[in-house]
Design an enzyme around this catalytic site. Sequence first.
Site, PDB file in Angstrom:
ATOM      1  N   ASP A   1       0.858  -1.192   0.000  1.00 15.59           N
ATOM      2  CA  ASP A   1       0.000   0.000   0.000  1.00 15.59           C
ATOM      3  C   ASP A   1       0.889   1.236   0.000  1.00 15.59           C
ATOM      4  O   ASP A   1       2.104   1.133   0.172  1.00 15.59           O
ATOM      5  CB  ASP A   1      -0.995   0.005   1.166  1.00 15.59           C
TER       6      ASP A   1
ATOM      7  N   HIS B   1      11.293  -9.182   0.552  1.00 18.75           N
ATOM      8  CA  HIS B   1      10.969  -7.749   0.422  1.00 18.75           C
ATOM      9  C   HIS B   1      12.221  -6.908   0.683  1.00 18.75           C
ATOM     10  O   HIS B   1      13.090  -7.306   1.466  1.00 18.75           O
ATOM     11  CB  HIS B   1       9.882  -7.395   1.438  1.00 18.75           C
TER      12      HIS B   1
ATOM     13  N   TYR C   1       3.017   4.650   0.816  1.00 18.98           N
ATOM     14  CA  TYR C   1       3.692   5.165   2.006  1.00 18.98           C
ATOM     15  C   TYR C   1       2.714   6.032   2.780  1.00 18.98           C
ATOM     16  O   TYR C   1       1.948   6.813   2.199  1.00 18.98           O
ATOM     17  CB  TYR C   1       4.903   6.010   1.615  1.00 18.98           C
TER      18      TYR C   1
ATOM     19  N   PHE D   1       6.534   2.029  -4.165  1.00 23.32           N
ATOM     20  CA  PHE D   1       7.919   2.237  -3.738  1.00 23.32           C
ATOM     21  C   PHE D   1       8.473   3.636  -4.059  1.00 23.32           C
ATOM     22  O   PHE D   1       9.583   3.964  -3.661  1.00 23.32           O
ATOM     23  CB  PHE D   1       8.859   1.166  -4.318  1.00 23.32           C
TER      24      PHE D   1
END
Length: 222
Positions: free
Chosen positions: A62, A184, A64, A75
């Site tokens: 989702d 991740h 930031y 990102f």
Amino acid sequence: MIGNSWDLLLEAEYEKDYFKKLQDFVINEYKTKTIYPKISEIFKAFIETKYEDVKVVILGQDPYHGENQAEGLSFSVKVGIDKPKSLINIFAELKDDLGCKIPNNGSLVPWAKQGVLLLNSTLTVVKDNARSHAEKGWEIFTDEVIKIINKKNTPVVFILWGSDARSKKTLITNSKHYIIESAHPSPLSAYRGFFGSKPFSKTNNFLIKNKIKPIDWQIKDI
């Protein structure tokens, strides 16, 4: 709604009950809380990367949730905003993989403009409250996006970082496509398989093999 070819492909979704409820929920959230990204940037990933231009999909969770960080691309952060730790690790791996210089900004818009769909599973979030808009309907919508891309006749690279993104692997059934998966880039997991995974060179090698123009991953200083 988006203003390009995605609208025709997603027309049926817009008319479904879940999406209408989601729309009402999101509009009310923007009226009553601080929500990221800006309402005009919710669909920025689709605006910047038309369906017919998609070569690569990088799937995030989702947006930031820090102040003014999100810009509607997974990102990515707005120019002038400090790079989050996950993005710092992405750039570190990019430098190790392809020798790219680490840029002075974290906006990934140049990737999007080359055909990298920077898609989050959930497209909105309450300030300072990660996953606050999870399970409200966004995942149904973005899963449909993945299914639509899966049907493409041209090869696409799907980059899946972390368990949330990797859970979408079952939606990618077209043998023409290429899946790259690893841990991740978060500081909590980057040393458990993200660093050294070389996703950027693997992506470009696949694109070149399929006679598709590779991505220039170098983000320029601003």
